[in-house]
Write a protein that holds these residues in place. Structure first.
Motif, PDB file in Angstrom:
ATOM      1  N   ASP A  58      33.107  36.188  27.032  1.00  0.00           N
ATOM      2  CA  ASP A  58      34.533  35.980  27.225  1.00  0.00           C
ATOM      3  C   ASP A  58      35.121  37.333  27.606  1.00  0.00           C
ATOM      4  OD1 ASP A  58      37.241  35.572  27.132  1.00  0.00           O
ATOM      5  OD2 ASP A  58      37.299  34.822  25.070  1.00  0.00           O
ATOM      6  N   TRP A  59      35.464  37.513  28.868  1.00  0.00           N
ATOM      7  CA  TRP A  59      35.909  38.807  29.361  1.00  0.00           C
ATOM      8  C   TRP A  59      37.289  39.202  28.846  1.00  0.00           C
ATOM      9  CZ3 TRP A  59      32.142  41.575  31.306  1.00  0.00           C
ATOM     10  CH2 TRP A  59      31.081  40.942  31.953  1.00  0.00           C
ATOM     11  N   GLU A  60      37.941  38.309  28.111  1.00  0.00           N
ATOM     12  CA  GLU A  60      39.254  38.622  27.540  1.00  0.00           C
ATOM     13  C   GLU A  60      39.160  39.316  26.195  1.00  0.00           C
ATOM     14  OE1 GLU A  60      42.318  38.213  28.942  1.00  0.00           O
ATOM     15  OE2 GLU A  60      41.144  37.757  30.741  1.00  0.00           O
ATOM     16  N   THR A  61      37.951  39.428  25.650  1.00  0.00           N
ATOM     17  CA  THR A  61      37.815  39.996  24.317  1.00  0.00           C
ATOM     18  C   THR A  61      36.518  40.794  24.208  1.00  0.00           C
ATOM     19  OG1 THR A  61      37.889  39.464  21.958  1.00  0.00           O
ATOM     20  CG2 THR A  61      36.663  37.942  23.375  1.00  0.00           C
TER      21      THR A  61
ATOM     22  N   GLN B 289      37.989  45.491  32.665  1.00  0.00           N
ATOM     23  CA  GLN B 289      37.305  44.253  33.014  1.00  0.00           C
ATOM     24  C   GLN B 289      36.519  44.400  34.313  1.00  0.00           C
ATOM     25  OE1 GLN B 289      40.789  41.703  32.813  1.00  0.00           O
ATOM     26  NE2 GLN B 289      40.131  40.830  30.857  1.00  0.00           N
TER      27      GLN B 289
ATOM     28  N   TRP C 241      41.670  44.050  21.207  1.00  0.00           N
ATOM     29  CA  TRP C 241      40.398  44.760  21.376  1.00  0.00           C
ATOM     30  C   TRP C 241      40.243  45.822  20.292  1.00  0.00           C
ATOM     31  CZ3 TRP C 241      39.755  46.061  27.325  1.00  0.00           C
ATOM     32  CH2 TRP C 241      39.750  44.869  28.050  1.00  0.00           C
TER      33      TRP C 241
ATOM     34  N   LYS D 165      43.633  47.175  30.985  1.00  0.00           N
ATOM     35  CA  LYS D 165      42.783  46.031  30.683  1.00  0.00           C
ATOM     36  C   LYS D 165      42.051  45.547  31.925  1.00  0.00           C
ATOM     37  CE  LYS D 165      42.875  41.522  28.364  1.00  0.00           C
ATOM     38  NZ  LYS D 165      43.739  40.548  27.627  1.00  0.00           N
ATOM     39  N   THR D 166      42.748  45.460  33.032  1.00  0.00           N
ATOM     40  CA  THR D 166      42.130  44.995  34.270  1.00  0.00           C
ATOM     41  C   THR D 166      41.063  45.966  34.753  1.00  0.00           C
ATOM     42  OG1 THR D 166      44.175  43.862  34.890  1.00  0.00           O
ATOM     43  CG2 THR D 166      42.579  44.259  36.641  1.00  0.00           C
TER      44      THR D 166
ATOM     45  N   TYR E  91      34.250  47.372  24.250  1.00  0.00           N
ATOM     46  CA  TYR E  91      34.458  46.303  25.222  1.00  0.00           C
ATOM     47  C   TYR E  91      33.259  46.199  26.170  1.00  0.00           C
ATOM     48  CZ  TYR E  91      36.257  43.408  28.935  1.00  0.00           C
ATOM     49  OH  TYR E  91      36.394  42.400  29.847  1.00  0.00           O
TER      50      TYR E  91
END
Length: 284
Positions: free
Chosen positions: A37-40, A235, A267, A231-232, A18
């Motif tokens: 894309d910070w979601e993936t 990120q 991920w 996840k947060t 990530y």
């Protein structure tokens, strides 16, 4: 194999994959303009990882994967046995070869003070029946590429925190309990804990976002002190830039010991070597 151990190994690798997208990007304006894309997962944006695609690892993740491969085959760890295995892999490595690796390829025992070694250790939990065995393995492992007093003591601190958090789920309490054993790390531990309510981007930039333990250690403690989900936290860490992989791998392997830990499937499944990882884990 214990689910917590499997989770810790997988989480450290996911954290590296990530972080790849923004890894070693330092300048604030550059970070905020990245086509990410910070979601993936994302392909590498740094020149140091040129050619690394979405789902690849940095050199940190690749070396952790090599350790997992070794442990899946041997179950035990011996520095003198692992060194030639590692040396062959890294002598033919196509990615970035850092200074600690270059030095250790010439002679075992680089004096590096970089944080990254602390995040490679999760596979050493495999078949470690006691904390003493695990810590002994971690010390031997660190000495190959990061044989400075600071790097070894920092690796042992996070190894103890990993083991203790596997046994007792309160990470923050475990950090407090370990402080007295590592007085030379106390300033960074306290700074990280005290920053728990501060903005992560600003905090990591203030501590130091680069590769050294003298900046990265407190950043790891800050991230472990947050109340956010996995996840947060990942990120926030990646968006802070710099050596985000080193910080993220340490944080991830420890957060993965918790009962409510959830690894983002999207991920994990986007990792290009995921079948190899699953195969190695199935062997232990």
């Amino acid at each position: 194999m214990n689910k917590q151990i499997s989770n810790s190994i997988m989480a450290s690798l996911v954290a590296d994959a990530y972080a790849l997208g923004a890894h070693w990007i330092y300048e604030e304006a550059h970070l905020k303009s990245l086509p990410i894309d910070w979601e993936t997962l994302n392909k590498a944006q740094s020149m140091w990882h040129k050619g690394k695609a979405k789902g690849d690892f940095t050199h940190y993740g690749d070396q952790t994967l090599y350790l997992l491969e070794y442990m899946s085959q041997n179950k035990e760890f011996d520095k003198n046995d692992y060194y030639p295995f590692w040396s062959e892999k890294m002598s033919n490595y196509a990615g970035y070869v850092d200074g600690a690796t270059r030095s250790a390829l010439v002679k075992i025992g680089s004096e590096s003070n970089e944080l990254s070694i602390c995040g490679h250790i999760a596979p050493l939990l495999i078949d470690a029946d006691t904390k003493e065995i695990f810590l002994s393995r971690c010390k031997e492992f660190a000495e190959i590429t990061h044989n400075s007093k600071l790097a070894v003591s920092s690796t042992l601190f996070f190894a103890e925190l990993l083991w203790d958090s596997k046994e007792n789920k309160d990470i923050k309490k475990n950090i407090e309990l370990l402080k007295s054993k590592y007085p030379k790390l106390l300033t960074w531990i306290d700074a990280g804990v005290k920053s728990k309510d501060a903005d992560t981007f600003s905090t990591i930039r203030e501590f130091g976002p680069a590769c050294g333990i003298d900046g990265g250690f407190a950043g790891v403690i800050h991230l472990l002190s947050l109340e956010d989900d996995f996840k947060t936290v990942m990120q926030k860490n990646a968006k802070a830039g710099g050596d985000s992989s080193a910080r993220g791998m340490v944080v991830a392997m420890i957060l993965a010991t918790q009962d409510d830990f959830e690894l983002p499937d999207e991920w994990m499944n986007a990792i290009n070597t995921i079948e190899d990882i699953k195969n190695y884990l199935s062997l232990v």
